[in-house]
Motif scaffolding. Structure first.
Motif, PDB file in Angstrom:
ATOM      1  N   ALA A  12      36.657  12.649  86.086  1.00  0.00           N
ATOM      2  CA  ALA A  12      36.871  12.852  87.516  1.00  0.00           C
ATOM      3  C   ALA A  12      36.330  11.646  88.287  1.00  0.00           C
ATOM      4  O   ALA A  12      35.375  10.999  87.849  1.00  0.00           O
ATOM      5  CB  ALA A  12      36.150  14.121  87.970  1.00  0.00           C
ATOM      6  N   LEU A  13      36.934  11.358  89.397  1.00  0.00           N
ATOM      7  CA  LEU A  13      36.473  10.226  90.208  1.00  0.00           C
ATOM      8  C   LEU A  13      35.067  10.455  90.754  1.00  0.00           C
ATOM      9  O   LEU A  13      34.401   9.514  91.161  1.00  0.00           O
ATOM     10  CB  LEU A  13      37.446   9.966  91.352  1.00  0.00           C
ATOM     11  CG  LEU A  13      38.842   9.518  90.928  1.00  0.00           C
ATOM     12  CD1 LEU A  13      39.739   9.377  92.155  1.00  0.00           C
ATOM     13  CD2 LEU A  13      38.789   8.214  90.158  1.00  0.00           C
ATOM     14  N   THR A  14      34.624  11.689  90.742  1.00  0.00           N
ATOM     15  CA  THR A  14      33.304  12.020  91.282  1.00  0.00           C
ATOM     16  C   THR A  14      32.244  12.172  90.185  1.00  0.00           C
ATOM     17  O   THR A  14      31.150  12.652  90.461  1.00  0.00           O
ATOM     18  CB  THR A  14      33.377  13.334  92.079  1.00  0.00           C
ATOM     19  OG1 THR A  14      33.882  14.367  91.216  1.00  0.00           O
ATOM     20  CG2 THR A  14      34.274  13.187  93.290  1.00  0.00           C
ATOM     21  N   ILE A  15      32.545  11.748  88.969  1.00  0.00           N
ATOM     22  CA  ILE A  15      31.590  11.912  87.868  1.00  0.00           C
ATOM     23  C   ILE A  15      30.338  11.068  88.132  1.00  0.00           C
ATOM     24  O   ILE A  15      30.412   9.932  88.592  1.00  0.00           O
ATOM     25  CB  ILE A  15      32.241  11.527  86.512  1.00  0.00           C
ATOM     26  CG1 ILE A  15      31.374  11.983  85.353  1.00  0.00           C
ATOM     27  CG2 ILE A  15      32.538  10.043  86.450  1.00  0.00           C
ATOM     28  CD1 ILE A  15      32.050  11.860  84.001  1.00  0.00           C
ATOM     29  N   ASP A  16      29.191  11.680  87.860  1.00  0.00           N
ATOM     30  CA  ASP A  16      27.956  10.919  88.058  1.00  0.00           C
ATOM     31  C   ASP A  16      27.575  10.222  86.738  1.00  0.00           C
ATOM     32  O   ASP A  16      28.097  10.537  85.670  1.00  0.00           O
ATOM     33  CB  ASP A  16      26.816  11.828  88.533  1.00  0.00           C
ATOM     34  CG  ASP A  16      26.516  12.936  87.548  1.00  0.00           C
ATOM     35  OD1 ASP A  16      25.789  12.670  86.574  1.00  0.00           O
ATOM     36  OD2 ASP A  16      27.012  14.062  87.751  1.00  0.00           O
ATOM     37  N   GLU A  17      26.677   9.281  86.842  1.00  0.00           N
ATOM     38  CA  GLU A  17      26.320   8.452  85.685  1.00  0.00           C
ATOM     39  C   GLU A  17      25.742   9.273  84.541  1.00  0.00           C
ATOM     40  O   GLU A  17      26.068   9.042  83.370  1.00  0.00           O
ATOM     41  CB  GLU A  17      25.323   7.367  86.105  1.00  0.00           C
ATOM     42  CG  GLU A  17      25.015   6.397  85.001  1.00  0.00           C
ATOM     43  CD  GLU A  17      24.124   5.245  85.452  1.00  0.00           C
ATOM     44  OE1 GLU A  17      23.616   4.535  84.565  1.00  0.00           O
ATOM     45  OE2 GLU A  17      23.948   5.057  86.659  1.00  0.00           O
ATOM     46  N   THR A  75      26.322  12.386  83.699  1.00  0.00           N
ATOM     47  CA  THR A  75      27.386  13.139  83.039  1.00  0.00           C
ATOM     48  C   THR A  75      28.232  12.217  82.167  1.00  0.00           C
ATOM     49  O   THR A  75      28.598  12.570  81.040  1.00  0.00           O
ATOM     50  CB  THR A  75      28.269  13.858  84.077  1.00  0.00           C
ATOM     51  OG1 THR A  75      27.438  14.724  84.869  1.00  0.00           O
ATOM     52  CG2 THR A  75      29.361  14.676  83.423  1.00  0.00           C
TER      53      THR A  75
END
Length: 71
Positions: free
Chosen positions: A40-45, A47
């Motif tokens: 997802a474009l909103t994935i955090d580092e 994750t």
């Protein structure tokens, strides 16, 4: 191209790869010798790093258990 790469297309090896990913909480498109990732474009580092760690773990398991040699 390594012989392992060519033989990794067996249905059994692919099924093992997908199952091990899912068991570890990672949904991947690993149904061919190439793994496609579509985070997802909103994935955090954190994750993203966890997903990479799962991939590494399963690839190492495949290597150690010689999934490439599966019929």
């Amino acid at each position: 191209m390594s012989s392992c790469y060519r033989r990794f297309t067996s249905d059994l090896a692919i099924a093992r790869m997908i199952l091990k990913h899912v068991q570890r909480g990672l949904l991947s498109m690993a149904y061919t010798p190439r793994v496609r990732l579509q985070p997802a474009l909103t994935i955090d580092e954190a994750t993203a790093k966890n997903g990479i760690a799962i991939l590494r773990e399963v690839f190492e398991l495949a290597k150690n258990e010689r999934w490439c040699d599966a019929p």
